[in-house]
Write a protein that holds these residues in place. Structure first.
Motif, PDB file in Angstrom:
ATOM      1  N   ARG A 133      21.426  65.225  -6.466  1.00  0.00           N
ATOM      2  CA  ARG A 133      22.521  65.865  -7.227  1.00  0.00           C
ATOM      3  C   ARG A 133      21.963  66.786  -8.302  1.00  0.00           C
ATOM      4  N   LEU A 134      20.926  66.319  -8.994  1.00  0.00           N
ATOM      5  CA  LEU A 134      20.295  67.157 -10.009  1.00  0.00           C
ATOM      6  C   LEU A 134      19.713  68.424  -9.379  1.00  0.00           C
ATOM      7  N   GLN A 135      19.082  68.265  -8.229  1.00  0.00           N
ATOM      8  CA  GLN A 135      18.491  69.407  -7.539  1.00  0.00           C
ATOM      9  C   GLN A 135      19.574  70.406  -7.111  1.00  0.00           C
ATOM     10  N   GLN A 136      20.671  69.912  -6.562  1.00  0.00           N
ATOM     11  CA  GLN A 136      21.760  70.799  -6.140  1.00  0.00           C
ATOM     12  C   GLN A 136      22.344  71.554  -7.328  1.00  0.00           C
ATOM     13  N   ASP A 137      22.581  70.843  -8.427  1.00  0.00           N
ATOM     14  CA  ASP A 137      23.126  71.497  -9.620  1.00  0.00           C
ATOM     15  C   ASP A 137      22.148  72.536 -10.156  1.00  0.00           C
ATOM     16  N   ALA A 138      20.853  72.221 -10.132  1.00  0.00           N
ATOM     17  CA  ALA A 138      19.841  73.171 -10.605  1.00  0.00           C
ATOM     18  C   ALA A 138      19.810  74.410  -9.716  1.00  0.00           C
ATOM     19  N   GLU A 139      19.950  74.229  -8.403  1.00  0.00           N
ATOM     20  CA  GLU A 139      19.957  75.363  -7.485  1.00  0.00           C
ATOM     21  C   GLU A 139      21.177  76.255  -7.713  1.00  0.00           C
ATOM     22  N   MET A 140      22.330  75.643  -7.934  1.00  0.00           N
ATOM     23  CA  MET A 140      23.545  76.430  -8.195  1.00  0.00           C
ATOM     24  C   MET A 140      23.399  77.207  -9.496  1.00  0.00           C
ATOM     25  N   HIS A 141      22.864  76.566 -10.532  1.00  0.00           N
ATOM     26  CA  HIS A 141      22.687  77.250 -11.810  1.00  0.00           C
ATOM     27  C   HIS A 141      21.638  78.355 -11.692  1.00  0.00           C
ATOM     28  N   ALA A 142      20.613  78.139 -10.879  1.00  0.00           N
ATOM     29  CA  ALA A 142      19.586  79.166 -10.669  1.00  0.00           C
ATOM     30  C   ALA A 142      20.210  80.433 -10.084  1.00  0.00           C
ATOM     31  N   LYS A 143      21.169  80.266  -9.188  1.00  0.00           N
ATOM     32  CA  LYS A 143      21.858  81.433  -8.613  1.00  0.00           C
ATOM     33  C   LYS A 143      22.658  82.171  -9.683  1.00  0.00           C
ATOM     34  N   ARG A 144      23.300  81.410 -10.587  1.00  0.00           N
ATOM     35  CA  ARG A 144      24.034  82.048 -11.693  1.00  0.00           C
ATOM     36  C   ARG A 144      23.075  82.786 -12.615  1.00  0.00           C
ATOM     37  N   LEU A 145      21.931  82.180 -12.903  1.00  0.00           N
ATOM     38  CA  LEU A 145      20.940  82.820 -13.768  1.00  0.00           C
ATOM     39  C   LEU A 145      20.412  84.109 -13.147  1.00  0.00           C
ATOM     40  N   ALA A 146      20.222  84.103 -11.829  1.00  0.00           N
ATOM     41  CA  ALA A 146      19.695  85.282 -11.153  1.00  0.00           C
ATOM     42  C   ALA A 146      20.630  86.476 -11.324  1.00  0.00           C
ATOM     43  N   ARG A 147      21.930  86.198 -11.465  1.00  0.00           N
ATOM     44  CA  ARG A 147      22.883  87.284 -11.694  1.00  0.00           C
ATOM     45  C   ARG A 147      22.723  87.889 -13.082  1.00  0.00           C
ATOM     46  N   PHE A 148      22.154  87.110 -14.003  1.00  0.00           N
ATOM     47  CA  PHE A 148      21.902  87.617 -15.342  1.00  0.00           C
ATOM     48  C   PHE A 148      20.499  88.203 -15.376  1.00  0.00           C
ATOM     49  N   GLY A 149      20.388  89.486 -15.394  1.00  0.00           N
ATOM     50  CA  GLY A 149      19.094  90.134 -15.555  1.00  0.00           C
ATOM     51  C   GLY A 149      18.111  89.907 -14.431  1.00  0.00           C
ATOM     52  N   GLY A 150      18.551  89.327 -13.321  1.00  0.00           N
ATOM     53  CA  GLY A 150      17.663  89.106 -12.189  1.00  0.00           C
ATOM     54  C   GLY A 150      16.523  88.139 -12.468  1.00  0.00           C
ATOM     55  N   LEU A 151      16.718  87.244 -13.418  1.00  0.00           N
ATOM     56  CA  LEU A 151      15.670  86.283 -13.761  1.00  0.00           C
ATOM     57  C   LEU A 151      15.847  84.969 -13.019  1.00  0.00           C
ATOM     58  N   SER A 152      14.737  84.412 -12.584  1.00  0.00           N
ATOM     59  CA  SER A 152      14.773  83.060 -12.035  1.00  0.00           C
ATOM     60  C   SER A 152      14.696  82.097 -13.216  1.00  0.00           C
ATOM     61  N   PRO A 153      15.083  80.830 -13.015  1.00  0.00           N
ATOM     62  CA  PRO A 153      14.941  79.857 -14.102  1.00  0.00           C
ATOM     63  C   PRO A 153      13.499  79.758 -14.603  1.00  0.00           C
ATOM     64  N   VAL A 154      12.536  79.842 -13.707  1.00  0.00           N
ATOM     65  CA  VAL A 154      11.129  79.763 -14.102  1.00  0.00           C
ATOM     66  C   VAL A 154      10.762  80.958 -14.981  1.00  0.00           C
ATOM     67  N   GLN A 155      11.219  82.148 -14.599  1.00  0.00           N
ATOM     68  CA  GLN A 155      10.924  83.330 -15.411  1.00  0.00           C
ATOM     69  C   GLN A 155      11.579  83.234 -16.788  1.00  0.00           C
ATOM     70  N   LEU A 156      12.802  82.746 -16.835  1.00  0.00           N
ATOM     71  CA  LEU A 156      13.472  82.577 -18.119  1.00  0.00           C
ATOM     72  C   LEU A 156      12.747  81.538 -18.969  1.00  0.00           C
ATOM     73  N   MET A 157      12.292  80.466 -18.346  1.00  0.00           N
ATOM     74  CA  MET A 157      11.550  79.447 -19.074  1.00  0.00           C
ATOM     75  C   MET A 157      10.269  80.049 -19.656  1.00  0.00           C
ATOM     76  N   ILE A 158       9.579  80.877 -18.890  1.00  0.00           N
ATOM     77  CA  ILE A 158       8.365  81.542 -19.376  1.00  0.00           C
ATOM     78  C   ILE A 158       8.693  82.400 -20.592  1.00  0.00           C
ATOM     79  N   LEU A 159       9.778  83.180 -20.499  1.00  0.00           N
ATOM     80  CA  LEU A 159      10.177  84.016 -21.630  1.00  0.00           C
ATOM     81  C   LEU A 159      10.505  83.169 -22.850  1.00  0.00           C
ATOM     82  N   GLN A 160      11.184  82.049 -22.643  1.00  0.00           N
ATOM     83  CA  GLN A 160      11.559  81.196 -23.771  1.00  0.00           C
ATOM     84  C   GLN A 160      10.336  80.569 -24.437  1.00  0.00           C
ATOM     85  N   VAL A 161       9.370  80.137 -23.645  1.00  0.00           N
ATOM     86  CA  VAL A 161       8.159  79.557 -24.224  1.00  0.00           C
ATOM     87  C   VAL A 161       7.392  80.635 -24.992  1.00  0.00           C
ATOM     88  N   LEU A 162       7.282  81.824 -24.412  1.00  0.00           N
ATOM     89  CA  LEU A 162       6.579  82.901 -25.107  1.00  0.00           C
ATOM     90  C   LEU A 162       7.317  83.327 -26.374  1.00  0.00           C
TER      91      LEU A 162
END
Length: 157
Positions: free
Chosen positions: A28-57
């Protein structure tokens, strides 16, 4: 049938149910994460991993790739590909260290910082709202349990 066999079968059944419950929760966690990843991709074309990298930096002034790799739990090879994509988009810079030319610092560009600040949460908004409504002790308990599960789930590195 002896008492030992019945007890053994009961323990095996309980362990099987626990395993199934754990798998279902992780799924269930994986499915929810995948759905949210698709929503994130619509914002600026970023994957969750790329956004996480930006946030850490954004939270650090500068990091080396090896330090960032540990912070975001990515292998150096996987991180390198993500960094290339972010650099191609002008969201981060690689800058050589003045004292040690072998060392390379990763820094957000102004565009990368702006995109990171405007980006939605890495977590689904429904989760953030429900999690925030929990008592603080329960938030810490869930976080600790997930971190512990992650530590026993993957490879030893």
């Amino acid at each position: 049938m002896s008492g030992k066999n019945i007890r053994s079968e009961t323990i095996e059944a309980a362990e099987g149910n626990l395993e199934l419950s754990l798998f279902q929760a992780l799924r269930r966690l994986q499915q929810d994460a995948e759905m949210h990843a698709k929503r994130l991709a619509r914002f600026g074309g970023l994957s969750p991993v790329q956004l996480m990298i930006l946030q850490v930096l954004a939270s650090e002034r500068q990091l080396t790739a090896s330090a960032l790799s540990k912070r975001v739990s990515l292998t150096p090879a996987t991180l390198s590909g993500q960094l290339d994509r972010l650099a191609e988009r002008g969201l981060l810079l690689r800058q050589r260290d003045d004292q040690d030319r072998r060392r390379q610092w990763l820094l957000l560009t102004d565009e990368g910082r702006a995109l990171q600040q405007q980006a939605p949460s890495l977590l689904p908004p429904e989760f953030v709202a429900r999690f925030s409504a929990l008592p603080e002790w329960e938030q810490h308990g869930i976080t600790a349990a997930l971190l512990r599960a992650a530590s026993i789930c993957g490879s030893e590195d």
